[in-house]
Design a protein around this motif. Structure first.
Motif, mmCIF file in Angstrom:
data_model
loop_
_atom_site.group_PDB
_atom_site.id
_atom_site.type_symbol
_atom_site.label_atom_id
_atom_site.label_comp_id
_atom_site.label_asym_id
_atom_site.label_seq_id
_atom_site.Cartn_x
_atom_site.Cartn_y
_atom_site.Cartn_z
ATOM 1 N N PRO A 84 0.833 -1.214 0.000
ATOM 2 C CA PRO A 84 0.000 0.000 0.000
ATOM 3 C C PRO A 84 0.859 1.251 0.000
ATOM 4 C CG PRO A 84 -0.112 -1.107 2.128
ATOM 5 C CD PRO A 84 0.610 -2.028 1.213
ATOM 6 N N ALA A 85 0.269 2.348 -0.462
ATOM 7 C CA ALA A 85 1.029 3.582 -0.659
ATOM 8 C C ALA A 85 1.691 4.055 0.619
ATOM 9 C CB ALA A 85 0.117 4.660 -1.222
ATOM 10 N N TRP A 86 0.997 3.921 1.759
ATOM 11 C CA TRP A 86 1.545 4.507 2.968
ATOM 12 C C TRP A 86 2.855 3.833 3.373
ATOM 13 C CZ3 TRP A 86 2.516 1.653 7.256
ATOM 14 C CH2 TRP A 86 1.838 0.438 7.372
ATOM 15 N N VAL A 87 3.058 2.601 2.946
ATOM 16 C CA VAL A 87 4.337 1.940 3.220
ATOM 17 C C VAL A 87 5.449 2.673 2.483
ATOM 18 C CG1 VAL A 87 5.680 -0.162 2.926
ATOM 19 C CG2 VAL A 87 3.296 -0.301 3.622
ATOM 20 N N GLY A 88 5.164 3.004 1.218
ATOM 21 C CA GLY A 88 6.141 3.769 0.445
ATOM 22 C C GLY A 88 6.421 5.112 1.101
ATOM 23 N N PHE A 89 5.332 5.758 1.568
ATOM 24 C CA PHE A 89 5.494 7.069 2.200
ATOM 25 C C PHE A 89 6.367 6.973 3.439
ATOM 26 C CE2 PHE A 89 2.924 8.297 -0.933
ATOM 27 C CZ PHE A 89 1.587 8.585 -0.721
ATOM 28 N N ALA A 90 6.152 5.933 4.232
ATOM 29 C CA ALA A 90 6.928 5.804 5.463
ATOM 30 C C ALA A 90 8.356 5.379 5.179
ATOM 31 C CB ALA A 90 6.248 4.805 6.395
ATOM 32 N N ALA A 91 8.519 4.557 4.138
ATOM 33 C CA ALA A 91 9.860 4.028 3.848
ATOM 34 C C ALA A 91 10.794 5.096 3.308
ATOM 35 C CB ALA A 91 9.755 2.883 2.851
ATOM 36 N N GLY A 92 10.218 6.102 2.616
ATOM 37 C CA GLY A 92 11.048 7.137 2.008
ATOM 38 C C GLY A 92 11.994 7.800 2.999
ATOM 39 N N PRO A 93 11.448 8.447 4.056
ATOM 40 C CA PRO A 93 12.339 9.096 5.026
ATOM 41 C C PRO A 93 13.274 8.111 5.711
ATOM 42 C CG PRO A 93 10.064 9.785 5.352
ATOM 43 C CD PRO A 93 10.024 8.677 4.369
ATOM 44 N N VAL A 94 12.795 6.890 5.930
ATOM 45 C CA VAL A 94 13.641 5.920 6.618
ATOM 46 C C VAL A 94 14.855 5.565 5.759
ATOM 47 C CG1 VAL A 94 13.754 3.568 7.480
ATOM 48 C CG2 VAL A 94 11.773 4.970 7.995
ATOM 49 N N MET A 95 14.611 5.307 4.458
ATOM 50 C CA MET A 95 15.733 5.009 3.555
ATOM 51 C C MET A 95 16.678 6.194 3.446
ATOM 52 S SD MET A 95 16.173 2.099 2.399
ATOM 53 C CE MET A 95 17.181 2.236 0.937
ATOM 54 N N ALA A 96 16.092 7.397 3.397
ATOM 55 C CA ALA A 96 16.932 8.591 3.313
ATOM 56 C C ALA A 96 17.805 8.706 4.558
ATOM 57 C CB ALA A 96 16.052 9.835 3.166
ATOM 58 N N ALA A 97 17.217 8.419 5.717
ATOM 59 C CA ALA A 97 17.992 8.495 6.955
ATOM 60 C C ALA A 97 19.072 7.422 6.976
ATOM 61 C CB ALA A 97 17.067 8.344 8.162
ATOM 62 N N LEU A 98 18.752 6.257 6.420
ATOM 63 C CA LEU A 98 19.748 5.193 6.340
ATOM 64 C C LEU A 98 20.909 5.618 5.441
ATOM 65 C CD1 LEU A 98 20.212 2.320 7.326
ATOM 66 C CD2 LEU A 98 19.223 1.481 5.197
ATOM 67 N N ALA A 99 20.560 6.201 4.288
ATOM 68 C CA ALA A 99 21.606 6.724 3.402
ATOM 69 C C ALA A 99 22.412 7.786 4.129
ATOM 70 C CB ALA A 99 20.975 7.305 2.138
ATOM 71 N N GLY A 100 21.712 8.616 4.913
ATOM 72 C CA GLY A 100 22.411 9.641 5.678
ATOM 73 C C GLY A 100 23.369 9.027 6.671
ATOM 74 N N LEU A 101 22.933 7.942 7.305
ATOM 75 C CA LEU A 101 23.786 7.268 8.279
ATOM 76 C C LEU A 101 25.045 6.724 7.614
ATOM 77 C CD1 LEU A 101 24.100 6.233 11.184
ATOM 78 C CD2 LEU A 101 22.913 4.160 10.485
ATOM 79 N N ILE A 102 24.858 6.064 6.453
ATOM 80 C CA ILE A 102 26.000 5.462 5.762
ATOM 81 C C ILE A 102 26.936 6.533 5.208
ATOM 82 C CG2 ILE A 102 26.690 4.010 3.829
ATOM 83 C CD1 ILE A 102 24.043 2.521 4.171
ATOM 84 N N ILE A 103 26.356 7.425 4.397
ATOM 85 C CA ILE A 103 27.195 8.460 3.777
ATOM 86 C C ILE A 103 27.773 9.377 4.849
ATOM 87 C CG2 ILE A 103 27.126 10.492 2.285
ATOM 88 C CD1 ILE A 103 25.270 9.017 0.454
ATOM 89 N N GLY A 104 26.922 9.761 5.800
ATOM 90 C CA GLY A 104 27.410 10.606 6.880
ATOM 91 C C GLY A 104 28.496 9.917 7.678
#
Lengths: 321, 295, 245
Positions: A84-104
């Protein structure tokens, strides 16, 4: 206490603005609702950058990459899976934060400029991968026509969604900036060496700030998907990163709402100047140059209240009694 | 999936990569020089490269033939140098005392303005020019056919490198510029007009961008948007080479050009990713760049 | 409390610290003196973690702290003030000290409580004890030089240290300011039971205030002991020919 009254006055002011924004669809047409939605999304992105740049003194030079990660995560989950769409909506910031954790995490052990340059290279790597991986991301074409749930199919519905999410994010940012974490962050901006000497693990703190900021950037990315029903690789391009930096500077990067104001100016310029001439980037360039020469602290550096408060702080006897 | 990598194919790609690296070097060296002396990343560098290509096109098509090309090769860098001189004397020089962020912003604003001015002057169509007949066709080299123009580039590149190195180390200007990069105040205190040194350094760097644009003109389609892509490549090359280091720019350009061209042999679709991957690896291991940075 | 053994540190072949030794006992006020370039500030940087030593050991309360990062050493109970006023210029005086107290209490990662409600009393207490309470809302960057040095000390106190390391606390001060600064430091040491390690050029200050003195020259310790002993030491007198205030 005087401080309390001022705070509650600010609070009432914010509430009034929010009310006005909420009632807007009743009076304004679809076009203006859409523009306001764009301003809110860009403003959220710029404010997430400013957490790090203005308040944290971090050289976050490729923030747009995390915005793109959030957007593409949502887009891919919605179009490629049956979730469902809301999973995508919730996953977006989480993936971004994960990328932030790795790259950061990779970048944070470096100082200032080298942090920025490594981040530019990592962000650019992400961009070029998104651009070239046709199989996954449809490359240069981007992904279009992303289906949205019913309540997000009208411009008013989208507007209220964007408004609520942005308000929630801004409220969180405000609390975070006012908290001990925020105070420590500003101390790190002012003098990282002194912070180390005071027992603060500067690197760990900065990494935490990066994860928070990239989370909000990912949220902005998701909102973009909601707004436009599409994503494209330029969302991760260095030009956008520099543009949001400029939004922060335009609006005043030591203030809270500054980046939002900067975003409003840039979007308004692009929309209204862009409708009369195709050379709106020229106008933007000229405006920037004028600002550089005449207003170094950004527009909100001239906030009257701050000026009064600053005068009060500096007025003290120069000779001790 | 089988990749058929033959010796001939390998050498062919190697030479292609080297030639492309030469153009990248010329552009990146200008950027590196400006960065080393003025300590500001010239975001407008890509725009000047683009303008160089467009001016070369106009001159070459106006004059026509072989002489048109050679004239373009001279006119384009000079035109770009003139534009940069005007921008510098009119606006840029007043900002030297300010924070670096303001300088960066200025170059970004300049990029926006130049981009639109280019659109105004030349329109949004794709353009192309062909190399003069003398440089068309190919020569057999090491068992493969090397396009004559690429050979031309392989000669020009090192010439520019040596020229820059000579200017930098043997001329008074070069020595002052290098000193000013390290300690601007001291140079000013010794009575040298630092402002003019910066102006000359800026113009020289931009001239190289224009030269790069003119040289690349026969090999690619000249479009708007060239500015955005070249600047990120040039910037990454400068950072892996070492800020302000000309030979570093050469090393970086070679890495960038070769990883891409050789990458074509293995993963054609993702060939362009390899240079960026290489940059990330190098910067992770040696954040200050491969060679000594001026900073 | 603090034990420095045979410490060495070089910068590109220049030996800044060349076998320094130091003992600081609990409750003492120990001064490190020496001609310019003797390596005092480098020694302090090694003790508080801004630099890592090449060889040697540093023990704090019996435990080795050699080579630990600055923030870890601070957490063990050593606080530091710097020779050049190293404050947070854009923050208010109150916030300058509060950040330090917040760090001490481990509250640096609290996200959702307003900072102005936390550790207010502790911060006020410190500001009162150094005499900056009236200026708590001033922007720190606008303070006078003497006040900035006092703020330096206040920030260090925010860490509730056991050992306070002061790098030339009276540098650049007038005689009156120096007097009041040393009075303040002595009072703080007494009231809060602090051990103080400081380095100074002002010999009056040193000989009046210190329980023990360590003398450095060319990065080495050439003498260590109570003031009369050090004053009578021939090597010290040689090192200081012409340097006596």
């Amino acid at each position: 206490m005087i401080a309390n009254i001022l705070r509650s006055r600010e609070f009432i002011l914010n509430l009034l603005v929010l009310l006005a924004l909420a009632l807007l669809p009743a009076v304004a047409g679809r076009f203006y609702i859409y523009i306001l939605s764009v301003i809110l999304v860009m403003g959220l992105l710029a404010m997430s950058l400013n957490l790090l740049a203005g308040h944290g003194g971090t050289y976050q030079f490729h923030h747009a990459a995390f915005y793109g990660v959030g957007a593409y995560t949502a887009a891919l989950l919605i179009t490629r899976t049956a979730l469902p769409a809301w999973v995508g909506f919730a996953a977006g910031p989480v993936m971004a934060a994960l990328a932030g954790l790795i790259i950061g995490g990779i970048c944070v052990r470096l100082n200032k400029l080298y942090f920025g340059m490594l981040q530019i290279s990592l962000g650019s790597l992400l961009w070029i991968i998104v651009l070239r991986w046709y199989g996954l991301t449809a490359g240069d074409d981007g992904i279009h026509g992303i289906p949205m749930p019913a309540f997000l199919s009208t411009s008013t519905g989208i507007y209220y969604f964007v408004l609520s999410v942005t308000t929630a994010c801004l409220a969180l940012m405000y609390l975070i900036l006012k908290s001990p974490f925020g105070a420590t962050l500003r101390a790190i901006r002012d003098n990282p060496q002194r912070c180390e000497a005071v027992g603060i693990n500067v690197r760990r703190h900065q990494l935490a700030a990066i994860v928070i900021a990239t989370f909000f950037a990912g949220a902005a990315g998701v909102l973009f998907v909601v707004l436009e029903s599409s994503v494209y690789p330029d969302m991760l391009f260095w030009v956008l990163s520099l543009e949001i930096f400029i939004m922060c500077l335009l609006g005043g990067w030591f203030t809270f709402y500054g980046p939002m104001l900067g975003a409003a100016i840039m979007v308004a310029l692009r929309t209204f100047v862009g409708s009369t001439t195709e050379y709106w980037t020229l106008i933007l360039g000229v405006v920037l140059i004028l600002l550089i020469f005449f207003l170094p602290e950004g527009l909100m550096g001239f906030d009257l209240r701050k000026l009064i408060r600053a005068r009060r702080r500096r007025a003290y006897p120069s000779v001790p009694e | 999936m089988e990749t058929s990598v033959t010796i001939a194919g390998f050498i062919s790609q190697l030479l292609v990569g080297l030639s492309r690296a030469m153009i990248l070097f010329i552009v990146a060296s200008g950027l590196s020089f400006i960065l080393g002396v003025l300590r500001v990343p010239n975001v407008a560098h890509g725009s000047l490269y683009m303008i160089g290509a467009f001016v070369a096109h106009s001159v070459a098509t106006a004059v026509g033939g072989s002489s048109g090309f050679w004239l373009a090769l001279v006119a384009a860098p000079l035109a770009v140098a003139l534009i940069s001189l005007v921008a510098e004397r009119l606006l840029f020089c007043h900002l030297y005392e300010r924070e670096h962020l303001m300088l960066l912003l200025f170059t970004f604003a300049l990029m926006l303005i130049l981009g639109d001015l280019t659109k105004m002057t030349w329109g949004a169509d794709y353009r192309s020019i062909t190399a003069p007949p003398f440089l068309q066709g190919s020569v057999p080299v090491l068992g493969t056919a090397l396009p004559r123009y690429n050979l031309f580039l392989l000669i020009i590149g090192p010439l520019v490198a040596v020229g820059l190195w000579l200017i930098s180390t043997r001329t008074t200007f070069g020595k002052i510029a290098r000193a000013a990069a390290v300690d601007r105040e001291m140079v000013g205190a010794v009575g040298i007009n630092v402002s003019w040194v910066f102006a000359m350094a800026f113009v020289l760097g931009c001239l190289l961008a224009g030269l790069g644009g003119a040289l690349v003109a026969p090999t690619v389609s000249i479009t708007l948007g060239m500015d955005h892509t070249i600047i990120i490549e040039a910037f990454l090359i400068v950072t892996i080479g070492g800020l302000g280091n000309i030979w570093g720019a050469m090393a970086g350009a070679l890495i960038f050009g070769l990883t891409q061209s050789l990458g074509v042999l293995f993963l054609p679709q993702f060939a362009i990713v390899f240079p960026y991957l290489a940059v990330v690896c190098i910067l992770s291991l040696k954040p200050t760049g491969l060679l000594k940075s001026v900073w | 409390m603090l034990q420095v053994e045979n410490l060495h540190k070089s910068f590109d072949k220049f030996k800044a610290v060349n076998g320094a030794e130091l003992t600081v006992n609990a409750g003492e006020m120990v001064a490190v003196i020496g001609p310019n370039g003797a390596g005092k500030t480098t020694l302090f940087n090694l003790i508080t973690g801004q630099l890592k030593p090449d060889h040697g050991r540093i023990l704090f309360r019996g435990e080795p702290i050699t080579g630990l990062p600055a923030h870890a050493i601070c957490r063990r109970g050593i606080a530091r003030s710097f020779q050049i006023a190293n404050i947070f210029p854009r923050l208010t005086v109150f916030r300058n000290v509060q950040v330090s107290v917040l760090s001490r209490k481990g509250l640096g990662y609290t996200l959702f409580t307003p900072a102005q409600r936390l550790v207010v009393d502790e911060t006020h207490h410190i500001l009162e004890s150094v005499g900056l309470i009236d200026k708590k809302l001033y922007v720190a960057g606008a303070l006078s030089h003497g006040d900035k040095r006092t703020l330096e000390i206040a920030i260090a106190l925010g860490n509730e240290p056991e050992l306070l390391v002061l790098d030339e606390p009276t540098a650049g001060m007038s005689p009156e300011e120096t007097e009041s600064a040393m009075v303040l430091i002595k009072r703080l040491a007494r009231d809060q039971g602090l051990t103080i390690l400081f380095c100074e050029h002002d010999m009056d200050v040193v000989f009046n205030v210190a329980n023990r003195i360590m003398v450095m020259q060319h990065g080495r310790t050439i003498a260590q002991g109570p003031p009369p002993e050090v004053r009578g030491n021939l090597a010290v007198q040689e090192a200081y020919l012409g340097e006596v205030d």
